[in-house]
Design a protein around this motif. Structure first.
Motif, mmCIF file in Angstrom:
data_model
loop_
_atom_site.group_PDB
_atom_site.id
_atom_site.type_symbol
_atom_site.label_atom_id
_atom_site.label_comp_id
_atom_site.label_asym_id
_atom_site.label_seq_id
_atom_site.Cartn_x
_atom_site.Cartn_y
_atom_site.Cartn_z
ATOM 1 N N LEU A 191 6.707 1.310 -0.261
ATOM 2 C CA LEU A 191 7.845 0.905 0.566
ATOM 3 C C LEU A 191 9.034 0.690 -0.359
ATOM 4 O O LEU A 191 8.967 -0.123 -1.283
ATOM 5 N N GLN A 222 5.062 -0.877 8.067
ATOM 6 C CA GLN A 222 4.554 0.284 7.336
ATOM 7 C C GLN A 222 3.023 0.351 7.381
ATOM 8 O O GLN A 222 2.446 1.403 7.622
ATOM 9 N N ASP A 250 3.299 -0.656 -4.872
ATOM 10 C CA ASP A 250 3.290 -0.790 -3.410
ATOM 11 C C ASP A 250 4.684 -1.043 -2.844
ATOM 12 O O ASP A 250 5.015 -0.597 -1.749
ATOM 13 N N LEU A 251 5.493 -1.804 -3.591
ATOM 14 C CA LEU A 251 6.832 -2.182 -3.143
ATOM 15 C C LEU A 251 7.826 -1.887 -4.248
ATOM 16 O O LEU A 251 7.631 -2.298 -5.391
ATOM 17 N N LYS A 309 8.959 -5.404 7.166
ATOM 18 C CA LYS A 309 8.942 -3.957 6.958
ATOM 19 C C LYS A 309 7.621 -3.506 6.344
ATOM 20 O O LYS A 309 7.134 -2.410 6.646
ATOM 21 N N ARG A 310 7.039 -4.341 5.507
ATOM 22 C CA ARG A 310 5.724 -4.029 4.937
ATOM 23 C C ARG A 310 4.657 -4.006 6.042
ATOM 24 O O ARG A 310 3.810 -3.116 6.069
ATOM 25 N N GLN A 311 4.738 -4.949 6.948
ATOM 26 C CA GLN A 311 3.792 -4.996 8.044
ATOM 27 C C GLN A 311 3.944 -3.787 8.965
ATOM 28 O O GLN A 311 2.945 -3.189 9.408
ATOM 29 N N MET A 355 -0.234 -7.087 -4.327
ATOM 30 C CA MET A 355 0.829 -6.091 -4.150
ATOM 31 C C MET A 355 1.543 -5.871 -5.475
ATOM 32 O O MET A 355 2.001 -6.813 -6.110
#
Length: 376
Positions: free
Chosen positions: A107, A372, A87-88, A368-370, A1
């Motif tokens: 995200l 998304q 990614d983040l 929140k990543r999961q 990530m």
């Protein structure tokens, strides 16, 4: 990530930067984006060897000393960062950092210290303190702040999820941005304090000497009661004026290194804090050192101090209200020497230790990543 951490500016190492250090510890692969970076190279261990990207403001005339004068340009500057491929995105923001334009697949989570105070509820105070409450310059500044508010609201809608540093800030985010926010308190290095040293008779306050910290009313209260001893640590624009007003029972030490501040916190009978803060790290550090806190019971302090157990909430920002709370504190201590126990103070401070912050924020981001990824 691939992770980007966006921070407003790197000019001093204060509370927001300590939170930034913990974010970097959680995501050691992250690259840093910031409007300006004037921290001494090599002096901040967590920044050594990291990729730090700055904006065009870094090279503008006088930016090192007067970077805040370029505030009208900062929305433009923050939007120029190319974050494609990340990614983040974690924005660490009390001003413009949250306004970055992210890749649609990324995200974006904002750890928000506060919506811009000088653009919103503190506009009038900001204009008065800058000497621009009236006149043509005042109206030009009001127009700039009006445009800044518009951008601030619009840019807040780009954020996927907000995290507030306190419930006090959660309410401000809801009021000004119309957004919901989770609450994760900032990290405090409580482990560097001990709470079992003998207590002495003096009271302590520590702060940068600027108007909103309200050191003036603390000095006023103690000057009226010469039987009480007060030690003041800190420096700033108001230092000379405060020293002239202080009675002989008040010792102003000026700026002191952390080791001296820690020593005084571990020996003081109580810590005095009358600012209205968004969170307030020093009151938590005082509790970690076993010192109860007598402070203005609004803002973050209302959440970090257990009233009647680890300190007292003062009803209003005035010398008379502080004197009333001091009398109450001393009377109860005389009646019950175990009141405001150092052990209770230290236990309360543990709720804000760094490991709690790291666990809560990484868990929140992973969740929140999961969520998304499940939508893709």
């Amino acid at each position: 990530m691939k992770v980007a951490i966006v921070h407003d500016w790197l000019t001093t190492w204060a509370g927001a930067e300590k939170a930034l250090a913990e974010l970097l510890a959680c995501y050691p692969q992250a690259e840093i984006f910031t409007t300006v970076n004037f921290l001494p190279k090599g002096e901040i261990p967590c920044l050594v060897g990291r990729a730090i990207h700055t904006s065009f403001i870094q090279k503008l005339p006088g930016a090192k000393k007067h970077y805040r004068r370029y505030l009208p340009l900062m929305p433009l500057a923050i939007e120029q960062f190319d974050l494609k491929g990340f990614d983040l995105i974690l924005s660490s923001s009390h001003a413009v950092a949250k306004g970055v334009i992210s890749d649609p697949g990324a995200l974006h989570i904002c750890y928000c210290y506060s919506p811009m105070r000088y653009a919103w509820d503190m506009q009038h105070q900001y204009l008065r303190q800058s000497g621009n409450a009236q006149g043509l310059v005042s109206w030009l500044m009001r127009w700039q702040l009006h445009r800044l508010r518009q951008w601030d609201y619009i840019s807040a809608q780009r954020v996927d999820h907000f995290i507030a540093i306190s419930h006090y800030i959660e309410r401000r985010i809801e009021t000004f941005y119309r957004r919901e926010a989770a609450v994760i308190y900032p990290p405090v290095a409580v482990e560097k304090f001990r709470h079992d040293r003998p207590r002495e008779a003096f009271y302590l306050t520590a702060s940068r000497m600027v108007p909103y910290k309200r050191i003036d009313l603390i000095v006023e209260a103690f000057t009226q009661t010469p039987e009480r001893q007060l030690v003041v640590i800190g420096d700033g624009p108001d230092f000379k004026q405060l020293k002239e007003k202080a009675g002989p029972n008040i010792t102003l030490l000026g700026f002191q290194p952390d080791s001296v501040l820690i020593d005084y916190l571990e020996r003081a009978q109580a810590f005095i804090f009358m600012a209205e803060e968004d969170f307030g790290i020093l009151p938590v550090e005082a509790q970690a050192a076993g010192a109860p806190v007598i402070g203005y019971g609004v803002g973050g302090l209302k959440e970090t101090i257990v009233n009647g157990v680890t300190g007292l909430h003062v009803a209003e920002q005035s010398a008379s209200a502080l004197l009333t709370s001091l009398a109450h504190f001393e009377t109860r201590r005389q009646e019950d020497p175990t009141a405001y126990a150092p052990e209770a103070c230290a236990q309360q401070a543990k709720h804000f230790e760094r490991s709690v912050f790291s666990n809560e924020i990484t868990t929140f981001i992973a969740q929140k990543r999961q969520e998304q990824m499940a939508k893709i």
